[in-house]
Design a protein around this motif. Structure first.
Motif, PDB file in Angstrom:
ATOM      1  N   LEU A 145       0.826  -1.208   0.000  1.00  0.00           N
ATOM      2  CA  LEU A 145       0.000   0.000   0.000  1.00  0.00           C
ATOM      3  C   LEU A 145       0.860   1.259   0.000  1.00  0.00           C
ATOM      4  CD1 LEU A 145      -2.812  -1.017   2.524  1.00  0.00           C
ATOM      5  CD2 LEU A 145      -2.917  -1.005   0.028  1.00  0.00           C
ATOM      6  N   LYS A 146       1.968   1.226   0.748  1.00  0.00           N
ATOM      7  CA  LYS A 146       2.856   2.396   0.761  1.00  0.00           C
ATOM      8  C   LYS A 146       3.469   2.631  -0.614  1.00  0.00           C
ATOM      9  CE  LYS A 146       4.204   2.421   5.655  1.00  0.00           C
ATOM     10  NZ  LYS A 146       5.330   2.408   6.613  1.00  0.00           N
ATOM     11  N   TYR A 147       3.884   1.561  -1.274  1.00  0.00           N
ATOM     12  CA  TYR A 147       4.495   1.710  -2.594  1.00  0.00           C
ATOM     13  C   TYR A 147       3.511   2.312  -3.587  1.00  0.00           C
ATOM     14  CZ  TYR A 147       7.782  -1.699  -0.562  1.00  0.00           C
ATOM     15  OH  TYR A 147       8.667  -2.359   0.250  1.00  0.00           O
ATOM     16  N   LYS A 148       2.238   2.024  -3.388  1.00  0.00           N
ATOM     17  CA  LYS A 148       1.216   2.547  -4.296  1.00  0.00           C
ATOM     18  C   LYS A 148       0.892   4.005  -4.019  1.00  0.00           C
ATOM     19  CE  LYS A 148      -2.063   2.549  -7.380  1.00  0.00           C
ATOM     20  NZ  LYS A 148      -1.733   2.507  -8.819  1.00  0.00           N
ATOM     21  N   HIS A 149       0.881   4.390  -2.763  1.00  0.00           N
ATOM     22  CA  HIS A 149       0.315   5.693  -2.411  1.00  0.00           C
ATOM     23  C   HIS A 149       1.323   6.724  -1.924  1.00  0.00           C
ATOM     24  CE1 HIS A 149      -3.712   4.234  -3.072  1.00  0.00           C
ATOM     25  NE2 HIS A 149      -3.456   3.185  -2.329  1.00  0.00           N
ATOM     26  N   PHE A 150       2.566   6.343  -1.631  1.00  0.00           N
ATOM     27  CA  PHE A 150       3.574   7.308  -1.202  1.00  0.00           C
ATOM     28  C   PHE A 150       4.506   7.592  -2.379  1.00  0.00           C
ATOM     29  CE2 PHE A 150       3.631   6.238   3.657  1.00  0.00           C
ATOM     30  CZ  PHE A 150       2.277   6.517   3.707  1.00  0.00           C
ATOM     31  N   GLU A 151       4.600   8.852  -2.776  1.00  0.00           N
ATOM     32  CA  GLU A 151       5.415   9.216  -3.932  1.00  0.00           C
ATOM     33  C   GLU A 151       6.889   8.892  -3.733  1.00  0.00           C
ATOM     34  OE1 GLU A 151       4.803  13.232  -5.065  1.00  0.00           O
ATOM     35  OE2 GLU A 151       2.688  12.955  -5.637  1.00  0.00           O
ATOM     36  N   MET A 152       7.340   8.795  -2.503  1.00  0.00           N
ATOM     37  CA  MET A 152       8.761   8.556  -2.242  1.00  0.00           C
ATOM     38  C   MET A 152       9.193   7.146  -2.632  1.00  0.00           C
ATOM     39  SD  MET A 152       8.748   8.159   1.924  1.00  0.00           S
ATOM     40  CE  MET A 152      10.470   7.682   2.045  1.00  0.00           C
ATOM     41  N   TYR A 153       8.244   6.233  -2.829  1.00  0.00           N
ATOM     42  CA  TYR A 153       8.588   4.849  -3.141  1.00  0.00           C
ATOM     43  C   TYR A 153       8.275   4.503  -4.591  1.00  0.00           C
ATOM     44  CZ  TYR A 153       9.002   3.657   1.848  1.00  0.00           C
ATOM     45  OH  TYR A 153       9.386   3.570   3.167  1.00  0.00           O
ATOM     46  N   PRO A 154       9.168   3.781  -5.251  1.00  0.00           N
ATOM     47  CA  PRO A 154       8.785   3.166  -6.530  1.00  0.00           C
ATOM     48  C   PRO A 154       7.753   2.068  -6.268  1.00  0.00           C
ATOM     49  CG  PRO A 154      11.188   3.149  -6.216  1.00  0.00           C
ATOM     50  CD  PRO A 154      10.567   3.506  -4.892  1.00  0.00           C
ATOM     51  N   GLU A 155       7.103   1.606  -7.318  1.00  0.00           N
ATOM     52  CA  GLU A 155       6.071   0.576  -7.166  1.00  0.00           C
ATOM     53  C   GLU A 155       6.704  -0.821  -7.236  1.00  0.00           C
ATOM     54  OE1 GLU A 155       2.950   1.487  -9.989  1.00  0.00           O
ATOM     55  OE2 GLU A 155       2.077   2.943  -8.593  1.00  0.00           O
ATOM     56  N   TYR A 156       7.362  -1.191  -6.138  1.00  0.00           N
ATOM     57  CA  TYR A 156       8.051  -2.478  -6.098  1.00  0.00           C
ATOM     58  C   TYR A 156       7.093  -3.652  -6.283  1.00  0.00           C
ATOM     59  CZ  TYR A 156      11.913   0.168  -3.947  1.00  0.00           C
ATOM     60  OH  TYR A 156      12.921   1.073  -3.691  1.00  0.00           O
ATOM     61  N   PHE A 157       5.819  -3.457  -6.005  1.00  0.00           N
ATOM     62  CA  PHE A 157       4.847  -4.549  -6.128  1.00  0.00           C
ATOM     63  C   PHE A 157       4.557  -4.904  -7.581  1.00  0.00           C
ATOM     64  CE2 PHE A 157       2.331  -0.660  -6.122  1.00  0.00           C
ATOM     65  CZ  PHE A 157       1.507  -0.842  -7.233  1.00  0.00           C
ATOM     66  N   ASP A 158       4.862  -4.003  -8.505  1.00  0.00           N
ATOM     67  CA  ASP A 158       4.504  -4.183  -9.913  1.00  0.00           C
ATOM     68  C   ASP A 158       5.600  -4.962 -10.623  1.00  0.00           C
ATOM     69  OD1 ASP A 158       3.748  -4.028 -12.548  1.00  0.00           O
ATOM     70  OD2 ASP A 158       3.500  -1.844 -12.575  1.00  0.00           O
ATOM     71  N   THR A 159       5.283  -6.165 -11.096  1.00  0.00           N
ATOM     72  CA  THR A 159       6.297  -7.000 -11.745  1.00  0.00           C
ATOM     73  C   THR A 159       6.753  -6.433 -13.089  1.00  0.00           C
ATOM     74  OG1 THR A 159       4.537  -8.370 -12.691  1.00  0.00           O
ATOM     75  CG2 THR A 159       5.514  -9.115 -10.622  1.00  0.00           C
ATOM     76  N   GLU A 160       6.059  -5.419 -13.583  1.00  0.00           N
ATOM     77  CA  GLU A 160       6.469  -4.800 -14.833  1.00  0.00           C
ATOM     78  C   GLU A 160       7.088  -3.419 -14.614  1.00  0.00           C
ATOM     79  OE1 GLU A 160       3.010  -4.808 -17.296  1.00  0.00           O
ATOM     80  OE2 GLU A 160       3.112  -6.963 -17.684  1.00  0.00           O
ATOM     81  N   ALA A 161       7.348  -3.063 -13.369  1.00  0.00           N
ATOM     82  CA  ALA A 161       7.931  -1.757 -13.066  1.00  0.00           C
ATOM     83  C   ALA A 161       9.383  -1.689 -13.543  1.00  0.00           C
ATOM     84  CB  ALA A 161       7.861  -1.480 -11.572  1.00  0.00           C
ATOM     85  N   ASP A 162       9.813  -0.490 -13.922  1.00  0.00           N
ATOM     86  CA  ASP A 162      11.190  -0.260 -14.366  1.00  0.00           C
ATOM     87  C   ASP A 162      11.936   0.417 -13.226  1.00  0.00           C
ATOM     88  OD1 ASP A 162      13.537   0.122 -15.726  1.00  0.00           O
ATOM     89  OD2 ASP A 162      12.762   1.691 -17.068  1.00  0.00           O
ATOM     90  N   ILE A 163      12.528  -0.392 -12.355  1.00  0.00           N
ATOM     91  CA  ILE A 163      13.264   0.120 -11.194  1.00  0.00           C
ATOM     92  C   ILE A 163      14.694  -0.396 -11.305  1.00  0.00           C
ATOM     93  CG2 ILE A 163      13.390   0.188  -8.673  1.00  0.00           C
ATOM     94  CD1 ILE A 163      10.407  -0.534  -8.613  1.00  0.00           C
ATOM     95  N   ASP A 164      15.629   0.521 -11.341  1.00  0.00           N
ATOM     96  CA  ASP A 164      17.026   0.156 -11.567  1.00  0.00           C
ATOM     97  C   ASP A 164      17.505  -0.871 -10.543  1.00  0.00           C
ATOM     98  OD1 ASP A 164      19.554   0.259 -12.755  1.00  0.00           O
ATOM     99  OD2 ASP A 164      20.239   1.811 -11.357  1.00  0.00           O
TER     100      ASP A 164
END
Length: 306
Positions: free
Chosen positions: A282-301
């Motif tokens: 929920l934090k990853y979804k709603h807090f701008e400070m976090y990337p969306e780690y829950f999303d398996t298609e996210a582009d996070i270095d």
């Protein structure tokens, strides 16, 4: 700079001073409040790791989660089905209307609201048995995690995960009993810990303007569980094997979340994408400070779905 004082035996913080953010939590932004929370979690981690006190909450301890992962991974299919067969059938029912649902949801569950299914896992192991375990197995994580994710990709799990999670978070809210562990198991077995008790599955759901509601949990131990499984039926589950792979992936993501929650990048083998501890999803979804780690298609270095 943060000055944090805690009880050595249980990690309860009784003093926390810093001059960077308002003392009153209601006056902090989400980011400021999260930075204070990270400092507290990191303090508990430091005392646990460097001074060997049991200061981490069990469900936020990466060693306990890793020990649970190893225990589940090394079960033969018969034992795994005894503990998780109900949840497997429940998950199957989401993709197949002909499958009878063993857990009936109460009428108060909001329409189209996805629930979070949980199970409490208690290990037959002391804190001394598991201390440092998630680092012990880190070298072997790459091999079996790659196999796990490969199996989930073959089953089309990640193709549905993103869409189903988007729907949920946008609103906040027959096995061979004699067989050996399923095919994603590595030939290099981890040190095992027997389960002391694994609860029956129960569920939790979010409610508008009210506290979250938990249904069906039976607390029958005088201690906190070592790990709380918190799974959302976002994937297509059609077999015991696929559910086990999905569960192992979930626990690997939980280990990731314990580090993110204390403001630290996790060890490289645990930098994967997917759903772990629900609070952090929920934090990853709603807090701008976090990337969306829950999303398996996210582009996070540096992060992969493997």
């Amino acid at each position: 700079m943060h000055q944090v004082e805690m009880h050595k035996k249980n990690g309860k913080i009784y003093a926390h001073e810093q001059d960077g953010y308002p003392d009153d939590p209601s006056k902090r932004t989400n980011r400021e409040d999260e930075m204070v929370s990270q400092a507290r979690e990191y303090s508990k981690w430091h005392v646990y790791r460097e001074h060997e006190y049991d200061t981490l909450p069990p469900q936020r301890n990466p060693d306990r989660i890793a020990a649970t992962l190893a225990t589940i991974r090394e079960m033969d299919d018969g034992e795994f089905e005894r503990h998780f067969g109900t949840l497997v059938q429940q998950f199957k029912s989401y993709g197949d209307d002909t499958v009878e649902r063993p857990i009936e949801l109460e009428d108060a569950v909001p329409h189209n609201q996805t629930v979070i299914y949980k199970q409490d896992v208690y290990l037959d192991a002391t804190i001394e048995d598991v201390r440092g375990y998630h680092e012990e197995i880190a070298a072997g994580v790459d091999d079996f995690a790659t196999a796990v994710i490969g199996r989930l990709q073959e089953a089309g799990v990640f193709g549905t995960l993103g869409d189903r999670l988007s729907e949920l978070l946008g609103n906040d809210g027959s096995a061979d009993t004699d067989s050996q562990p399923t095919e994603f198991s590595s030939s290099d077995h981890f040190r095992q810990f027997g389960p002391d008790h694994i609860s029956e599955p129960y569920y939790m759901y979010h409610r508008d303007d009210q506290p979250d509601r938990t249904v069906g949990r039976v607390a029958n131990h005088d201690r906190e569980p070592d790990t709380v499984i918190e799974m959302i039926p976002t994937a297509v589950i059609d077999s015991l094997e696929i559910f086990r792979a999905f569960l192992v992936h979930h626990l690997l993501c939980q280990i990731r979340d314990t580090y993110i929650g204390m403001g630290v990048e996790p060890p490289v083998p645990y930098r994967m994408l997917g759903t772990g501890i629900h609070k952090y999803t929920l934090k990853y979804k709603h807090f701008e400070m976090y990337p969306e780690y829950f999303d398996t298609e996210a582009d996070i270095d540096g992060y992969v779905y493997y």
